[in-house]
Design a protein around this motif. Sequence first.
Motif, PDB file in Angstrom:
ATOM      1  N   ILE A  30      51.937  36.772  22.284  1.00 48.85           N
ATOM      2  CA  ILE A  30      51.922  38.229  22.277  1.00 48.85           C
ATOM      3  C   ILE A  30      51.186  38.778  21.055  1.00 48.85           C
ATOM      4  O   ILE A  30      50.689  39.905  21.063  1.00 48.85           O
ATOM      5  N   TRP A  51      48.556  42.760  31.603  1.00 43.96           N
ATOM      6  CA  TRP A  51      49.900  42.446  31.112  1.00 43.96           C
ATOM      7  C   TRP A  51      50.968  42.853  32.116  1.00 43.96           C
ATOM      8  O   TRP A  51      51.945  42.123  32.335  1.00 43.96           O
ATOM      9  N   SER A 245      53.593  34.330  29.192  1.00 47.42           N
ATOM     10  CA  SER A 245      54.866  34.599  29.871  1.00 47.42           C
ATOM     11  C   SER A 245      55.464  33.342  30.479  1.00 47.42           C
ATOM     12  O   SER A 245      56.453  33.405  31.209  1.00 47.42           O
ATOM     13  N   TYR A 280      56.500  42.819  26.085  1.00 43.18           N
ATOM     14  CA  TYR A 280      55.056  42.570  26.088  1.00 43.18           C
ATOM     15  C   TYR A 280      54.271  43.833  26.408  1.00 43.18           C
ATOM     16  O   TYR A 280      53.260  44.130  25.757  1.00 43.18           O
TER      17      TYR A 280
END
Length: 476
Positions: A30, A51, A245, A280
């Motif tokens: 991130i 994202w 992720s 995020y």
Amino acid sequence: MSNPTHSFKPTLSLVDATMIVAGSMIGSGIFIVSAEVARSMGSSGWMMAMWVLAGVVTLIAALSYGELSGMFPKAGGQYVYLREAYNPFIAFLFGWTQFGVIQTGTIAAVAMAFAKYLGYLAPGLGETNVLFAMPLGSWNFSVNMAQIIAILSIVLLTWINTKGVKNGKIIQTVFTFTKLFSLFGLIIFGLLIGAKAEVWNANWENAWTTANLKMVDGQLVTTALSGMAFLGAIAVSMKGTLFSSDAWNNVTFIAGEIKSPEKNIGRALFLGTFIVTIIYVAANLMYLAVLPFNEIAFAENERVGVAAAERIFGPGVGAMAIAVMIIISTFGCNNGLILSGARIYYTMAKDGLFFRKAGTLNNYDVPGTGLWIQCLWASLLCLSGKYGDLLTMVIFGVLLFYVITIIGIFVLRRTRPDIPRSYKAFGYPVLPALYVLVALSLAVLLLIYEPEYAVPGLGIILLGIPLYFVAKKEIK
């Protein structure tokens, strides 16, 4: 065989399981990946879209896995799902790739990120402190202090986790809560102190134009994207956002140690992935409020988080704050990865497809031998310096196994409809099918636009075919 007096003890609560999901997902990505996404897509709107799309796709996958975890609440998680939906061969290919590259390579990469940022605070512990160097043909083999620190961190966390799942649980919960609060703090401070209306407005002026950005001799070169080039840019961007992720599935590997796993794994998958997705997306909105778009795209060493923190807190304090956050984040992340991974090898060993001793539990009711085997290989990857290349190669494979696993839901609905399902895949059949379509499309785009990584990645998976037959023969 395991000593009959030893078995997995279900001691992990829903909160613990959620912290394993969130903690394993959040590493250093991130703070870095947004630079590549910004260069690939060329505008704030498309950067945010990448994202958000990664978060939505991850949530769909996690919700789909909830059904499988309810059906097979056993140690090994995804390995077990593949074995039950298909056969031991498909499951072995997954387990081999996890051990050979994905789990161990991720552990090595995260440990090196931990060491590099520790070296930022104490330069003598960094990469510039070379302890040993020796030319080996065209390859210059060297060992630096950061590699030693990385290996020591892996050994320490492995040793802690061999002393029982409760020790790993404490580290995971403490470090994950710490990094969640730290990230929320950075986002809030960024929006309250560092945000500038003129920066935000400028970043959103041409929010949906698409372009590839490059810096050539100090000059910005912009190349408009259309057609297949646009799809290629999406593939490159999603590679980074999805991998940032990733590891949310690790909680399924430790099902045997979670209380009421048939219910709590599905809940933890949703809560963990949802929390991380919110963080995020919020972090990237903060970047856009604090930094001009080109400073995101061309942040020094791609350290967008450092650039943002320096704008918020000032050069010295900002860089120090991000370094500390990444040290905490990566240490907690690796604890979750190390704790979870050995449970796959335990189940593989029980099936006669891995080193036999990895299928035993120690006096603390954890697979100690599997943990140390994982530690050894991850440490060797740290020394090789090739862990980053390996990880890039297997992103294709990661997507492929997620797709095969989710297709397994459809297979099991048809072949084994009578198995109790405490939870059914949300939005079935539409959302699981949508995930399969999106992930397969991305895998194909990676094969087209990044064959130098995707093809070798496929090769690593296929290497498991002869290894499977070797493993079967050795058992006989």
